[in-house]
Design a protein around this motif. Structure first.
Motif, PDB file in Angstrom:
ATOM      1  N   ILE A  41       0.844  -1.203   0.000  1.00  0.00           N
ATOM      2  CA  ILE A  41       0.000   0.000   0.000  1.00  0.00           C
ATOM      3  C   ILE A  41       0.876   1.248   0.000  1.00  0.00           C
ATOM      4  O   ILE A  41       0.638   2.187  -0.770  1.00  0.00           O
ATOM      5  CB  ILE A  41      -0.953  -0.009   1.210  1.00  0.00           C
ATOM      6  N   GLU A  42       1.898   1.265   0.844  1.00  0.00           N
ATOM      7  CA  GLU A  42       2.805   2.417   0.894  1.00  0.00           C
ATOM      8  C   GLU A  42       3.527   2.608  -0.435  1.00  0.00           C
ATOM      9  O   GLU A  42       3.699   3.743  -0.895  1.00  0.00           O
ATOM     10  CB  GLU A  42       3.828   2.234   2.021  1.00  0.00           C
ATOM     11  N   ARG A  43       3.933   1.503  -1.056  1.00  0.00           N
ATOM     12  CA  ARG A  43       4.617   1.599  -2.354  1.00  0.00           C
ATOM     13  C   ARG A  43       3.691   2.167  -3.414  1.00  0.00           C
ATOM     14  O   ARG A  43       4.084   3.046  -4.185  1.00  0.00           O
ATOM     15  CB  ARG A  43       5.165   0.238  -2.773  1.00  0.00           C
ATOM     16  N   ARG A  44       2.448   1.692  -3.469  1.00  0.00           N
ATOM     17  CA  ARG A  44       1.480   2.212  -4.458  1.00  0.00           C
ATOM     18  C   ARG A  44       1.234   3.701  -4.265  1.00  0.00           C
ATOM     19  O   ARG A  44       1.073   4.438  -5.236  1.00  0.00           O
ATOM     20  CB  ARG A  44       0.162   1.450  -4.377  1.00  0.00           C
ATOM     21  N   GLN A  45       1.213   4.155  -3.025  1.00  0.00           N
ATOM     22  CA  GLN A  45       0.952   5.564  -2.739  1.00  0.00           C
ATOM     23  C   GLN A  45       2.112   6.462  -3.169  1.00  0.00           C
ATOM     24  O   GLN A  45       1.913   7.639  -3.424  1.00  0.00           O
ATOM     25  CB  GLN A  45       0.687   5.765  -1.241  1.00  0.00           C
ATOM     26  N   ARG A  46       3.316   5.911  -3.236  1.00  0.00           N
ATOM     27  CA  ARG A  46       4.502   6.731  -3.474  1.00  0.00           C
ATOM     28  C   ARG A  46       5.218   6.460  -4.802  1.00  0.00           C
ATOM     29  O   ARG A  46       6.135   7.186  -5.163  1.00  0.00           O
ATOM     30  CB  ARG A  46       5.507   6.504  -2.343  1.00  0.00           C
ATOM     31  N   LYS A  49       5.969   9.321  -7.406  1.00  0.00           N
ATOM     32  CA  LYS A  49       6.918  10.330  -6.918  1.00  0.00           C
ATOM     33  C   LYS A  49       8.342   9.788  -6.901  1.00  0.00           C
ATOM     34  O   LYS A  49       9.285  10.472  -7.304  1.00  0.00           O
ATOM     35  CB  LYS A  49       6.524  10.800  -5.520  1.00  0.00           C
TER      36      LYS A  49
END
Length: 70
Positions: A41-46, A49
């Protein structure tokens, strides 16, 4: 298609327009975040960028290399 857009953009702006290969930047970004311990989830969010930062660093490294050769 990207080349055509770059050519068109170059006629509209007063700054140089350069093309830079961005293939694999998302893969590189995802791997780096995975190694840093981010979950999916954190990887998909970032990922976008981080991929942009990877592409910028790649471009900067290329410029440094080209300048060192002159």
């Amino acid at each position: 298609a990207a080349t055509a857009v770059a050519r068109r953009l170059a006629t509209l702006v007063d700054v140089p327009v350069e093309l830079h290969d961005e293939r694999r930047t998302t893969v590189t970004a995802d791997r780096a975040m995975l190694e840093a311990g981010l979950n999916a989830i954190e990887r998909r969010q970032r990922v976008d960028k981080v991929a942009a930062a990877v592409m910028l660093q790649s471009w900067l490294d290329k410029q440094r290399h080209l300048r060192a050769r002159t």
